[in-house]
Design a protein around this motif. Sequence first.
Motif: not given
Length: 299
Positions: A92-101, A225-230
């Motif tokens: 999950v962490l790897n996915y987050f790192d690649e998708h805006g967090l 640090h969530d760049t997707v939801n602001g």
Amino acid sequence: MLSKMTAVPTKVALHARNVAFEWTGLPLAWIPGEVFSSHLINVLHLLLPEGERWFVKVFSEALPLIEDEQLREDVIGFIGQEGVHAASHQGVLNYFDEHGLDTREYVAQVAALFQRILGDRGLEGKAKEEWLVMRVSVVAAIEHLTAVLGNWVLNSPALDAAGADETMLDLLRWHGAEEVEHRAVAYDVFCHLDGRYSRRILAYGVGGPALIWMWIQGVRYLMEHDTVNGPAKPRVRDWLRASAKGMVPGPRLLATSSLKYFSPLYHPAKEGDTSQAVAYLAKSPAARRADALAGTDVS
């Protein structure tokens, strides 16, 4: 609430299930409309890979000191399960790192803190063994909290009603079920090696506040640090609101579970329901796939 089955034995042989999860398309806020609740639970992914790798290390070192054969078998199963937990949350962490967090900065801080709490100190002889027993007692304290959280997520119908991502729910409930399944192992090892009440309470005084502090900092980090939801700042009232809706564990659960650990009569077997945990593992999509590949009967 997931149904409880009373026919399943309360003592099970622990084994690792080599689960795999596909995260393509997972929203960072995987509970629709609940950014705070999603990130409060997402803190698990920040803490568990590093933490459970340390649990594996500590209990691998403790294994030669265990003289009871059944307890040795339980520890081997515990080590296997914890290793898979770490790898699964790392995905999950790897996915987050690649998708805006990007989580790497905070994860590095977590690694440093676990090194201070559970790391080696270059000791020898009796001092080395005493420090190992102290680390076992800290893991036992933290495992009490993870069992409480595991039991909570197995009994959290509000997440289903809110339309939470099914794969994430399966990860959390598979992991929660295994935490309930092996909830007594760390404590039983501590009792086997030492068992002093004073040390148990001291360990909880170290491990409990450290875990809560890391959780608070983790929620703050994820939301900022969530760049997707602001970017946003979490507030205590967000937690109270979310827990009232059943989306996250609340302060009352944490307080009452901590008080239980302070009781001289405490034993983890009184927390959670093994039959319910085994029942979920028998129907978990990820666990069923893993068992099928391993040739294990999941009926």
